[in-house]
Design an enzyme around this catalytic site. Structure first.
Site, PDB file in Angstrom:
ATOM      1  CG  ASN A   8      26.020 -29.731 -69.577  1.00 54.81           C
ATOM      2  OD1 ASN A   8      26.063 -30.920 -69.898  1.00 54.81           O
ATOM      3  ND2 ASN A   8      26.559 -28.779 -70.320  1.00 54.81           N
ATOM      4  NE  ARG A 110      24.757 -29.846 -74.064  1.00 53.30           N
ATOM      5  CZ  ARG A 110      25.932 -30.377 -74.357  1.00 53.30           C
ATOM      6  NH1 ARG A 110      26.706 -30.846 -73.393  1.00 53.30           N
ATOM      7  NH2 ARG A 110      26.358 -30.430 -75.606  1.00 53.30           N
ATOM      8  NE  ARG A 260      34.159 -33.101 -81.185  1.00 51.98           N
ATOM      9  CZ  ARG A 260      33.137 -32.474 -80.634  1.00 51.98           C
ATOM     10  NH1 ARG A 260      32.359 -31.691 -81.372  1.00 51.98           N
ATOM     11  NH2 ARG A 260      32.893 -32.596 -79.336  1.00 51.98           N
ATOM     12  CD  GLU A 403      25.345 -24.143 -75.216  1.00 51.82           C
ATOM     13  OE1 GLU A 403      24.917 -25.174 -75.772  1.00 51.82           O
ATOM     14  OE2 GLU A 403      26.555 -23.938 -74.966  1.00 51.82           O
TER      15      GLU A 403
END
Length: 415
Positions: A8, A110, A260, A403
């Site tokens: 990743n 990823r 965010r 993941e």
């Protein structure tokens, strides 16, 4: 032995895991960071940490070791990702496991954005690299870094297939009415403006794990998965397929997150540009780095929000309430889209650990058959666990995501 290396890669760092897929066990994990930072003196520059998962190696290497994990650190100047992979190989050679004995049969990567082009794990070819690079216009902070990791990893492991696993791929099953924005169609098509969705690898892993846990076929289930970390998204899943998701063209849309904003009236940006004289760069920074929990309460970590809320801090209380309000809004919307739900799962850092968030998010869903067991919800545990009552018509679960394991599984499926 089916060993897969999962990478990743970010712009100045990359994480990796070496997994034995025969047992789906982790052999080693590592992090190379501060890539590209110049060394200004002794002890500065890049840093690589490498942890051998000794317990996982025990079965192959003999009696159980006296320590569970053994961690090493290398610190030196690491000018680019290629140098970073050289440091990773050095760590394997010095501390194990041996890449001769545990030779990867493939490397899984990823990649954040696959646009509308990639809907499945894909063996990396020169054409695929060109496409990942071209899609950088949709993910300028992520795809170039992901591609840099792929290029460097191919130099380090030239003899095995490299597979790209895209965050957006799981959501390619969205129907046009779910991914289309109501703006000028020709303009949208010219600039590929549509909802793509993210966290797809996690949503896929969690929905499949939840189906196995409740002992029902994935194809028969209607599920809602809340991936709640610093970045947060929720997905409606029917029969193992994503039918709606909260993130959109970018990971900015949807839920309130650590920094965010999530959903916002577009006119807010017009007002701030006109009246506060904010540039496009200013607005980008505002929405991605100075909003969400941080914007309301001054801190981005839900643990800090919870502590301050319990201490009576009004800003923290408001931030928590706004966060919960958005979770409930999406839960209700996806109940309608799915025409009911069988399983609701919480995952990622907040989803797995914040009992108050889970309790409040589900508190108004009694009409849909959701009953939370307060004792189960408050109890900490590892692995998948049920937090709904035995009489609840809807199974509510905490499902730790993995993941890296999902990327490894998808990598092996095509390598």
């Amino acid at each position: 032995m089916s060993v897969v290396l999962v990478v990743n890669s970010g712009s100045s760092s990359f994480k990796y895991q070496l997994l034995d897929m025969a047992t789906e066990s982790v052999l080693a994990v590592g992090l190379v960071e501060r890539i590209g930072e110049p060394a200004t003196g002794a002890g500065s520059g890049g840093v690589a940490t490498h942890t051998v998962k000794a317990a996982a190696l025990a079965a192959a290497d003999g009696p159980a070791p006296t320590v569970t994990d053994a961690t090493s650190t290398i610190e030196r100047e690491i000018p680019d990702h290629t140098a970073g992979f050289a440091v990773m190989l050095e760590a394997f050679a010095a501390h194990g496991p041996s890449l001769e004995r545990y030779a990867p049969v493939a490397v899984g990567h990823r990649v954040v954005h696959g646009g509308a082009r990639f809907f499945a794990p894909t063996v990396v070819t020169p054409l695929v690299e060109i496409n990942i690079d071209e899609l950088s216009v949709l993910a300028p902070l992520h795809n170039p870094a992901n591609l840099a990791g792929i290029v460097a990893a191919k130099k380090a492991f030239p003899a095995v297939p490299h597979v790209a696993v895209f965050d957006t791929a799981f959501h390619q099953s969205l129907a046009p009415e779910a991914y289309t924005y109501a703006i000028d169609r020709e303009l949208a098509e010219a600039h590929r403006i549509r909802r793509y969705g993210f966290h797809g690898t996690s949503h896929k892993f969690v929905s499949e794990a939840a189906a196995a846990f409740v002992g029902r076929p994935l194809a028969a289930l209607k599920q809602i998965v809340f991936h709640l970390g610093n970045g947060a998204s929720v997905t409606a899943i029917e029969g193992g397929r994503s039918v709606d998701t909260s993130m959109g063209l970018t990971p900015l849309e949807g839920l309130v997150m650590g920094t965010r904003s999530g959903d916002l009236d577009p006119a807010v940006l017009l007002q701030l540009a006109r009246r506060a004289d904010l540039s496009i760069a200013d607005l980008d920074t505002l929405l991605n780095k100075r909003s969400g929990l941080l914007g309301i309460a001054g801190v981005s970590d839900m643990r800090d929000i919870t502590q301050r809320r319990e201490a009576g801090d009004p800003a923290a209380r408001l931030a928590f309430d706004v966060y919960i309000h958005r979770l409930r809004a999406y839960a209700g919307a996806y109940l309608a889209q799915l025409d009911g739900v069988d399983v609701i799962s919480f995952t990622a850092g907040v989803g797995e650990n914040a009992a108050a968030v889970r309790a409040e998010a589900m508190a108004t869903l009694g009409f849909a058959g959701v009953e939370i067991d307060a004792e189960r919800n408050a109890a900490r545990g590892r692995g998948i666990r049920r937090i709904s009552t035995d009489s609840s018509r809807v199974e509510v679960l905490v499902v730790p995501t993995d993941e890296e394991l999902e990327i490894a599984r998808q990598t092996l499926s095509v390598a």
